[in-house]
Design an enzyme around this catalytic site. Structure first.
Site, short mmCIF file in Angstrom:
data_model
loop_
_atom_site.label_atom_id
_atom_site.label_comp_id
_atom_site.label_asym_id
_atom_site.label_seq_id
_atom_site.Cartn_x
_atom_site.Cartn_y
_atom_site.Cartn_z
N ASP A 54 0.83 -1.21 0.00
CA ASP A 54 0.00 0.00 0.00
C ASP A 54 0.87 1.26 0.00
O ASP A 54 0.67 2.17 0.81
CB ASP A 54 -0.93 0.02 1.22
CG ASP A 54 -1.66 -1.29 1.44
OD1 ASP A 54 -2.04 -1.91 0.44
OD2 ASP A 54 -1.84 -1.68 2.61
N ASN A 193 -17.78 -5.99 -0.13
CA ASN A 193 -16.81 -5.76 0.93
C ASN A 193 -16.53 -4.28 1.12
O ASN A 193 -16.37 -3.80 2.24
CB ASN A 193 -15.51 -6.50 0.64
CG ASN A 193 -15.71 -7.99 0.60
OD1 ASN A 193 -16.02 -8.55 -0.46
ND2 ASN A 193 -15.59 -8.65 1.74
N GLU A 231 -11.30 -0.37 -3.51
CA GLU A 231 -10.58 0.24 -2.40
C GLU A 231 -9.35 0.97 -2.94
O GLU A 231 -9.09 0.99 -4.15
CB GLU A 231 -10.16 -0.82 -1.38
CG GLU A 231 -9.17 -1.85 -1.92
CD GLU A 231 -8.82 -2.92 -0.91
OE1 GLU A 231 -9.56 -3.09 0.09
OE2 GLU A 231 -7.81 -3.64 -1.13
#
Length: 489
Positions: A54, A193, A231
């Site tokens: 990330d 999700n 995301e």
């Protein structure tokens, strides 16, 4: 290497391509040599950092790049800085914050991002509770110190959103003078999700205000492999548009990037202003052995001329157990290219090692050397991008020389055969190695260009002619010099 068309279609295709090359050549002569090229080559060595997922790299006005990422222990926030992107690989790393031993912010410290807003540093991150590790929410740290590695950090608490549900991956950007927050969240009543949301920032960088807009829900096949996920949003603003990349599917080899696009003049709070890509814009490449690229950010090159894609992936497909327990996601970088329509072209995750370049013609604007059915040719608007990307490696023919290795066909090299340039698999023979060896020279034409002289045919240079690429003797005419000069992009 693009799949060859069926035999029945080849004559027509070749006729169309020949006519297109001729037309483009006529257009090119109307332009000054060297015009319409993208920014110059920037080269880095991948991976940039092992076991850092990330990743977020922020270039500040103080001349430093600041780098933070998820550590595999999920227990702290780390930060490093350097004056170059490559320098981040060896820069000292500082722990600026650790998880709590109880309660909120006590587990799953994920996806930190560092931003500089109104004269202060802010780190956005996600965290679970020590007693409920999957109760993931978004939090913010603040520092007023000039150097965020040595300064004191204050916890500004949780970002409050319309629902008290799983939420993560907060990021922020400014468009038309307005600051926005983007994030991923699980919305009650929607069986996913996480989806992507946007809202205006309020009185401070940890508060949103006004309406919250749902931008996208993972519904396409490539967004729902393993899990239904959208995301890790990131924004790139160029060419009169907003490009919002995001990560989709499970965090294994299925992980990939999708993209939403809006006009820069549109209201980003209107979901209808955004268009979703029909397919992933960046995904696993078996050819380069890069798996599950995703959770990206963007930065700029040291000269400020190129956008740089920052992301993580793994160097292997098979994972034992939960991918979140596998520590080997690593940070990588590569240059962003641009399509003729102004949209970004991320290509494929490039092989480990030095990042590739493109050989752009000096005298035929916007045209790159690419491979097609193993033959090297000159072409504009190359698709797929990787057909025109080559790694400059130590020459197969010996010290002081270079060879050009195909990006999407590692082990294949640009070589000459009967004076024609081909991209073929290296067989280790001295003949192949010498055919694929070049001496890099200052460009025969134009400042900032390069020319490539054959190792085993001294005085012969790589050049383009009639849309094809050849190795031919330099006759010292302006036409030859111009066609044997390339700009590395």
């Amino acid at each position: 290497m693009s799949a060859p068309p069926s035999p029945a279609r080849r004559p027509l295709r070749r006729a169309v391509l020949t006519a297109a090359v001729a037309l483009l050549a006529m257009v090119a002569v109307l332009l000054p040599p060297g015009t319409a090229h993208a920014s110059p080559a920037v080269q880095y060595t991948n991976p940039l950092a092992a076991q850092r997922a990330d990743p977020h790299i922020f270039r500040h006005t103080d001349g430093y790049y600041y780098f933070t990422a998820t550590v595999p222990q999920y227990d702290r926030i780390v930060l490093r800085r350097a004056t170059t992107i490559q320098g981040l690989a060896t820069a000292a790393e500082t722990v600026i914050w650790r998880k709590h031993t109880s309660g909120e912010m006590g587990a799953h410290i994920w996806a930190p991002e560092i931003h500089f807003i109104n004269g202060r540093w802010y780190v956005y991150f996600a965290a679970g509770r020590a007693d409920d590790i999957w109760r993931i929410r978004m939090y913010v740290l603040e520092s007023s110190s000039a150097n965020p590695l040595t300064g004191t950090w204050t916890e500004r608490g949780r970002i409050t959103t319309p629902w008290d549900t799983f939420s993560l991956d907060a990021t922020t950007f400014v468009a038309n003078g307005v600051r926005y927050l983007l994030w991923a969240q699980q919305e009650p009543g929607i069986a996913t999700n996480s989806n992507l949301y946007i809202a205006r920032m309020g009185a401070n960088p940890w508060t949103i205000t006004g309406a919250t807009t749902r931008l996208t829900v993972p519904a396409l096949a490539w967004e729902t492999r393993g899990y239904k996920v959208a995301e890790g949003p990131a924004v790139l603003q160029r060419n009169g548009r907003l490009f919002l990349t995001y990560s989709a599917s499970a965090t294994d080899a299925n992980y990939c990037l999708g993209m939403l696009t809006a006009s820069a003049s549109a209201n980003p709070l209107q979901a209808s202003a955004w268009t979703k890509s029909a397919n992933p814009v960046f995904a696993t490449s078996e050819a380069t052995r890069q798996y599950g690229p995703g959770h990206n950010s963007f930065t700029v090159s040291e000269d400020g001329q190129s956008d740089i894609l920052v992301y993580h992936d793994r160097g292997y497909r098979d994972i034992t157990g939960d991918p979140l327990n596998d520590p080997n996601r690593r940070t990588r970088v590569q240059k962003v290219y641009w399509k003729a329509d102004g949209a970004p072209d991320f290509g494929i995750p490039v092989p480990d090692g030095a990042t590739p370049v493109r050989l752009m013609s000096f005298n035929t604007a916007g045209h790159a050397v690419r491979h097609w059915e193993y033959r090297a040719r000159l072409e504009a608007n190359v698709s797929p991008l990787a057909d025109s990307q080559f790694r400059l490696v130590s020459g197969l023919s010996g010290s002081g020389t270079v060879s050009l290795e195909s990006t999407n066909f590692p082990g294949y090299y640009l070589r000459h055969r009967n004076y024609e340039a081909w991209v073929e698999r290296g067989d280790g023979t001295s003949l192949f190695n010498s055919d694929a060896g070049f001496t890099r020279r200052s460009g025969l034409s134009g400042t900032g260009t390069v020319s490539l002289e054959s190792v085993n045919l001294p005085g012969y240079f790589l050049r383009h002619r009639a849309g094809q690429v050849w190795v031919e003797r330099n006759d010292d005419t302006a036409a030859f010099r111009d066609s044997a000069a390339f700009i590395l992009e």
